[in-house]
Design an enzyme around this catalytic site. Structure first.
Site, PDB file in Angstrom:
ATOM      1  CB  SER A  11       4.114  -2.498   5.612  1.00  0.00           C
ATOM      2  OG  SER A  11       3.640  -1.500   6.471  1.00  0.00           O
ATOM      3  CD  GLU A  34      -2.621  11.342  19.181  1.00  0.00           C
ATOM      4  OE1 GLU A  34      -2.384  10.606  18.195  1.00  0.00           O
ATOM      5  OE2 GLU A  34      -1.986  11.254  20.249  1.00  0.00           O
ATOM      6  CD  GLN A  50      -2.030   1.434   2.959  1.00  0.00           C
ATOM      7  OE1 GLN A  50      -1.329   0.943   3.833  1.00  0.00           O
ATOM      8  NE2 GLN A  50      -3.081   2.160   3.235  1.00  0.00           N
ATOM      9  CB  SER A  88       2.145   7.246   4.457  1.00  0.00           C
ATOM     10  OG  SER A  88       1.075   6.592   5.049  1.00  0.00           O
ATOM     11  CD  GLU A 136      -4.441   0.863   7.102  1.00  0.00           C
ATOM     12  OE1 GLU A 136      -4.925   1.917   6.648  1.00  0.00           O
ATOM     13  OE2 GLU A 136      -3.235   0.730   7.321  1.00  0.00           O
TER      14      GLU A 136
HETATM   15  C1  LIG Z   1       3.929   0.275  11.595  1.00  0.00           C
HETATM   16  C2  LIG Z   1       3.503   1.165  10.469  1.00  0.00           C
HETATM   17  C3  LIG Z   1       3.204   0.623   9.239  1.00  0.00           C
HETATM   18  C4  LIG Z   1       2.789   1.452   8.206  1.00  0.00           C
HETATM   19  N1  LIG Z   1       2.556   0.912   6.972  1.00  0.00           N
HETATM   20  C5  LIG Z   1       2.165   1.719   5.961  1.00  0.00           C
HETATM   21  C6  LIG Z   1       1.975   1.202   4.636  1.00  0.00           C
HETATM   22  O1  LIG Z   1       2.174   0.011   4.379  1.00  0.00           O
HETATM   23  N2  LIG Z   1       1.603   2.046   3.657  1.00  0.00           N
HETATM   24  C7  LIG Z   1       1.380   3.375   3.883  1.00  0.00           C
HETATM   25  O2  LIG Z   1       1.005   4.086   2.957  1.00  0.00           O
HETATM   26  N3  LIG Z   1       1.572   3.914   5.112  1.00  0.00           N
HETATM   27  C8  LIG Z   1       1.969   3.120   6.150  1.00  0.00           C
HETATM   28  N4  LIG Z   1       2.198   3.639   7.393  1.00  0.00           N
HETATM   29  C9  LIG Z   1       2.063   5.099   7.584  1.00  0.00           C
HETATM   30  C10 LIG Z   1       0.846   5.489   8.411  1.00  0.00           C
HETATM   31  O3  LIG Z   1      -0.325   5.378   7.662  1.00  0.00           O
HETATM   32  C11 LIG Z   1       1.089   6.928   8.884  1.00  0.00           C
HETATM   33  O4  LIG Z   1       2.237   6.903   9.727  1.00  0.00           O
HETATM   34  C12 LIG Z   1      -0.094   7.460   9.641  1.00  0.00           C
HETATM   35  O5  LIG Z   1      -1.151   7.716   8.759  1.00  0.00           O
HETATM   36  C13 LIG Z   1       0.246   8.771  10.393  1.00  0.00           C
HETATM   37  O6  LIG Z   1       0.802   9.700   9.528  1.00  0.00           O
HETATM   38  P1  LIG Z   1       2.178  10.430   9.856  1.00  0.00           P
HETATM   39  O7  LIG Z   1       3.171   9.393  10.256  1.00  0.00           O
HETATM   40  O8  LIG Z   1       2.479  11.306   8.688  1.00  0.00           O
HETATM   41  O9  LIG Z   1       1.875  11.293  11.144  1.00  0.00           O
HETATM   42  P2  LIG Z   1       1.094  12.692  11.166  1.00  0.00           P
HETATM   43  O10 LIG Z   1      -0.171  12.555  10.428  1.00  0.00           O
HETATM   44  O11 LIG Z   1       2.023  13.775  10.752  1.00  0.00           O
HETATM   45  O12 LIG Z   1       0.771  12.816  12.700  1.00  0.00           O
HETATM   46  C14 LIG Z   1       1.717  13.310  13.645  1.00  0.00           C
HETATM   47  C15 LIG Z   1       0.999  13.464  14.977  1.00  0.00           C
HETATM   48  O13 LIG Z   1      -0.054  14.436  14.845  1.00  0.00           O
HETATM   49  C16 LIG Z   1      -1.300  13.872  15.255  1.00  0.00           C
HETATM   50  N5  LIG Z   1      -2.385  14.401  14.406  1.00  0.00           N
HETATM   51  C17 LIG Z   1      -2.412  14.433  13.057  1.00  0.00           C
HETATM   52  N6  LIG Z   1      -3.582  14.939  12.621  1.00  0.00           N
HETATM   53  C18 LIG Z   1      -4.316  15.221  13.720  1.00  0.00           C
HETATM   54  C19 LIG Z   1      -5.612  15.770  13.932  1.00  0.00           C
HETATM   55  N7  LIG Z   1      -6.389  16.131  12.906  1.00  0.00           N
HETATM   56  N8  LIG Z   1      -6.043  15.902  15.211  1.00  0.00           N
HETATM   57  C20 LIG Z   1      -5.258  15.557  16.265  1.00  0.00           C
HETATM   58  N9  LIG Z   1      -4.009  15.034  16.116  1.00  0.00           N
HETATM   59  C21 LIG Z   1      -3.548  14.864  14.874  1.00  0.00           C
HETATM   60  C22 LIG Z   1      -1.146  12.381  15.066  1.00  0.00           C
HETATM   61  O14 LIG Z   1      -2.029  11.657  15.909  1.00  0.00           O
HETATM   62  C23 LIG Z   1       0.324  12.158  15.448  1.00  0.00           C
HETATM   63  O15 LIG Z   1       0.444  12.064  16.828  1.00  0.00           O
HETATM   64  C24 LIG Z   1       2.631   2.845   8.430  1.00  0.00           C
HETATM   65  C25 LIG Z   1       2.935   3.384   9.689  1.00  0.00           C
HETATM   66  C26 LIG Z   1       3.394   2.561  10.697  1.00  0.00           C
HETATM   67  C27 LIG Z   1       3.728   3.187  12.019  1.00  0.00           C
END
Ligand SMILES: Cc1cc2nc3c(=O)[nH]c(=O)nc-3n(C[C@H](O)[C@H](O)[C@H](O)COP(=O)(O)OP(=O)(O)OC[C@H]3O[C@@H](n4cnc5c(N)ncnc54)[C@H](O)[C@@H]3O)c2cc1C
Length: 421
Positions: free
Chosen positions: A179, A390, A144, A147, A262
């Site tokens: 992943s 969150e 997938q 992100s 998912e």
């Molecule tokens: C183990 C793992 C596997 C993954 N596998 C995949 C994959 O296979 N494919 C893929 O595409 N992605 C994958 N991801 C990515 C995952 O989807 C993103 O990490 C996730 O959507 C969060 O986005 P970010 O890391 O950019 O954090 P951000 O969105 O930048 O968030 C940072 C912080 O801000 C908070 N925040 C953000 N928006 C809000 C809001 N509106 N209100 C309150 N708080 C908020 C969040 O809770 C977090 O604490 C994976 C992530 C992990 C950890």
């Protein structure tokens, strides 16, 4: 269309398949004993890549056997390699399978749990024919690609571009946290196709070949030591237009199909696992006994709280899963289910930390102590993947409690005019 077996006849068929191809698990009424068996508590596979390759080969062999016995896609359409049986047949399969030892098949989780349902819902028929049978047979694995460094929770803010060039699209940009990208053969990607439209409206989904020129996969190292995730760079990747998922600029609904699946897969895992990866409560009870805290009312109360949390989550997950299986659209239950799963895992980690004290962080070689570190360090990843705590709270606040919607999401201005992360 072939004749459909009853659930009873199907259970017999599945049992014969397992008897011929797998080993029965030892009687699982054997009580858990402290100090016996494996004490690995990792939440993510952390083997080195050569071992991983061998494990994938074994997993592929298992899926091929299953598929060739017409058990690879029990509820799927016959046209694409499925058997068109019911959810009751699927559950019957799961119940027989749980009694046998089978290889680790987690490599297929994202492809079959999220990418394949999206292909089924949004791809052209010849694309479904090309990819779905080999995906369910285990010949190819899906990833997938959603992100990006500046788009996670705010997925609609993604900036990887797909530009039309005749009957092809040219993709340029970067994805992150993908992943299994290092062993995936195909990927589902969502790209920006029209920055003049508002952010949710100028996106389009595609199925891509992960081995094509213009795709570069680089590993990301986790704090637990493994590298299960990757950055993926696209530099002029060419994708035929017939590999588009859904309409041009209709990618948001394609992404929602995947995200719904998912959350459902994570929920299903939570419901099946019950205790979020630690098997059952015996491990915690025996830990208390071993360290002489089993008569302490504070520890006992805490253990009861952790256990009750898992039971409530398990039944809530089950309720959400049953709703999906009955063909109803799942509501915010899946967000609640995912949130309670990770909150409970966090509660287990805190409980283990209290009982183990410094043994959690200093490796004394003692069974069942330092090994918990992998569990504790894996939880933040679980709390972020598939919707952060969150963001799930926000969904529950808005959709269950009816609180006012979060301000500031611009759904009308062209994407190119918005401030970027
Ligand atoms: C183990 C793992 C596997 C993954 N596998 C995949 C994959 O296979 N494919 C893929 O595409 N992605 C994958 N991801 C990515 C995952 O989807 C993103 O990490 C996730 O959507 C969060 O986005 P970010 O890391 O950019 O954090 P951000 O969105 O930048 O968030 C940072 C912080 O801000 C908070 N925040 C953000 N928006 C809000 C809001 N509106 N209100 C309150 N708080 C908020 C969040 O809770 C977090 O604490 C994976 C992530 C992990 C950890």
């Amino acid at each position: 269309m072939s004749e459909k077996p009853t659930v009873e006849a199907f259970t017999e068929e599945v049992t014969s398949f397992f008897e011929a191809n797998a080993e029965r698990k030892a009687d699982d009424s054997t009580p858990f004993r402290w100090g016996q068996g494996a004490d690995d508590m990792s939440l993510f596979d952390e083997v080195d890549r050569d071992v991983e390759k061998r494990n994938i080969a074994v997993a592929k062999e298992w899926r091929a056997k299953r598929y060739d016995a017409r058990l690879g896609w029990i509820t799927g359409p016959e046209q694409f390699g499925g058997r068109e049986l019911t959810q009751a047949h699927e559950r019957a399969y799961g119940s027989v399978e749980s009694k046998y030892r089978i290889p680790n098949t987690s490599f297929f989780g994202i492809g079959l749990g999220m990418v394949a349902p999206t292909i089924l819902a949004h791809a052209q028929d010849h694309v479904k024919e090309r990819y779905l049978p080999p995906m369910y047979r285990g010949d190819i694995i899906g990833a997938q690609l959603f992100s990006e460094p500046g788009a996670g929770s705010d997925l609609a803010g993604l900036q990887t571009r797909a530009e039309r060039d005749g009957e092809e699209w040219i993709i340029t940009g970067q994805k992150v946290w993908t992943s299994g990208a290092h062993y995936a053969d195909i990927g589902e990607i969502v790209c920006r196709t029209d920055p003049d439209l508002p952010k949710h409206k100028g996106l389009t989904g595609f199925v891509i070949d992960m081995h094509a020129p213009g795709v570069e996969v680089r590993p990301l190292r986790q704090m637990t030591g493994g590298a299960s995730f990757n950055e993926v760079f696209f530099d002029g990747l060419r994708v035929p237009d017939d590999h588009r998922l859904g309409e041009v600029n209709g990618g948001w609904s394609v992404a929602l199909t995947t995200l719904l699946n998912e959350r459902a897969s994570i929920g299903a895992g939570g419901a099946a696992g019950g205790m979020g990866g630690i098997g059952n409560a015996s491990r915690l009870i025996e830990m208390l006994r071993h360290f002489g805290h089993d008569a302490d009312p504070i520890y006992r109360q805490e253990l009861a709280r952790v256990y009750a949390g898992f039971q409530v989550a398990k039944w809530n997950n089950q309720r959400a899963m049953d709703k999906i299986k009955a063909g109803q659209a799942p509501g915010p239950e899946l967000s609640g289910a995912k949130l309670s799963l990770t909150q409970n895992m966090q509660a287990v980690a805190e409980f283990a930390a209290k009982v183990l004290g410094p043994k959690l962080v200093a490796d004394t070689g003692e069974w069942g102590t330092f090994a918990w570190g992998k569990f504790v360090c894996g939880i933040p990843g679980m709390r972020v993947a598939g919707g952060t705590d969150e963001v799930l709270r926000k969904i529950i606040g808005e959709q269950v409690l009816g609180l006012p919607k979060e301000p500031g999401i611009d759904t009308t201005s062209p994407f190119k005019d918005l401030l970027k992360n």
